[in-house]
Enzyme design. Structure first.
Site, PDB file in Angstrom:
ATOM      1  N   GLY A 149       7.950 145.522 131.544  1.00 16.73           N
ATOM      2  CA  GLY A 149       8.256 144.128 131.277  1.00 16.73           C
ATOM      3  C   GLY A 149       9.212 143.504 132.482  1.00 16.73           C
ATOM      4  O   GLY A 149       9.636 142.157 132.211  1.00 16.73           O
ATOM      5  N   HIS A 150       9.548 144.174 133.327  1.00  9.94           N
ATOM      6  CA  HIS A 150      10.624 143.562 134.483  1.00  9.94           C
ATOM      7  C   HIS A 150      10.344 143.587 135.708  1.00  9.94           C
ATOM      8  O   HIS A 150      10.619 144.589 136.560  1.00  9.94           O
ATOM      9  CB  HIS A 150      12.034 144.255 134.098  1.00  9.94           C
ATOM     10  CG  HIS A 150      13.066 143.699 134.766  1.00  9.94           C
ATOM     11  ND1 HIS A 150      13.664 143.719 136.231  1.00  9.94           N
ATOM     12  CD2 HIS A 150      13.818 142.493 134.222  1.00  9.94           C
ATOM     13  CE1 HIS A 150      14.614 142.970 136.132  1.00  9.94           C
ATOM     14  NE2 HIS A 150      14.917 142.331 135.421  1.00  9.94           N
ATOM     15  N   PHE A 151       9.211 143.154 136.300  1.00 11.72           N
ATOM     16  CA  PHE A 151       8.246 142.183 135.749  1.00 11.72           C
ATOM     17  C   PHE A 151       7.013 142.636 135.948  1.00 11.72           C
ATOM     18  O   PHE A 151       6.813 143.236 137.266  1.00 11.72           O
ATOM     19  CB  PHE A 151       8.525 140.799 136.594  1.00 11.72           C
ATOM     20  CG  PHE A 151      10.064 140.422 136.282  1.00 11.72           C
ATOM     21  CD1 PHE A 151      10.390 139.635 135.265  1.00 11.72           C
ATOM     22  CD2 PHE A 151      11.149 140.578 137.294  1.00 11.72           C
ATOM     23  CE1 PHE A 151      11.724 139.247 135.057  1.00 11.72           C
ATOM     24  CE2 PHE A 151      12.452 140.166 136.987  1.00 11.72           C
ATOM     25  CZ  PHE A 151      12.770 139.586 135.909  1.00 11.72           C
TER      26      PHE A 151
END
Length: 143
Positions: free
Chosen positions: A46-48
């Site tokens: 999620g990052h990224f």
């Protein structure tokens, strides 16, 4: 110091164990360790997703884990102690850290009074300062 000894000194485990090896230690003074950053780490989902970047807060956590290892070795043991982060100050992030990088983390004891220890730490990638921070930890007896 390898990962097995590190795991005997601090309670962190996957996915939150952020020190892979200790290269040098000078008891009651400083420690140098590494964190190999890999694309398989969960934060990168999620990052990224399109461009994985190591979160700054996890770089500071790696610095603090290295400090906890230094405390454990300097005290001889922390089996009956716990190390808690109290403050984080003056954190700076100068470069993106991404999968494939090896973080060289150097943490120094700046001050120690009773059970409160102050540290300064830097992260370097290929010799270039990438991140730096100052932080304070408290060493407490386990309940």
């Amino acid at each position: 110091m390898d990962i097995t000894e590190i795991m005997n000194l601090i309670p962190h485990r996957y996915p939150f164990l952020l020190v892979d090896r200790v290269l040098e230690i000078d008891l009651n003074k400083s420690i140098l360790g590494i964190k190999n950053v890999t694309v398989n780490e969960p934060q990168f989902t999620g990052h990224f997703p399109a461009r994985p970047v190591m979160p700054g807060v996890l770089m500071v956590e790696a610095m603090a884990q290295l400090a906890a290892i230094l405390v454990a070795k300097s005290l001889g043991s922390t089996k009956n102690k716990e190390v808690f982060l109290m403050t984080i100050e003056n954190s700076k992030f100068r470069r993106i850290v991404q999968p494939g990088d090896t973080m060289h983390i150097h943490t120094v004891i700046d001050q120690q009074r009773a059970n409160v220890w102050k540290f300064s730490s830097t992260v370097k990638i290929e010799g270039e300062i990438t991140a730096e921070s100052k932080f304070t930890a408290m060493i407490k007896d386990k309940a």
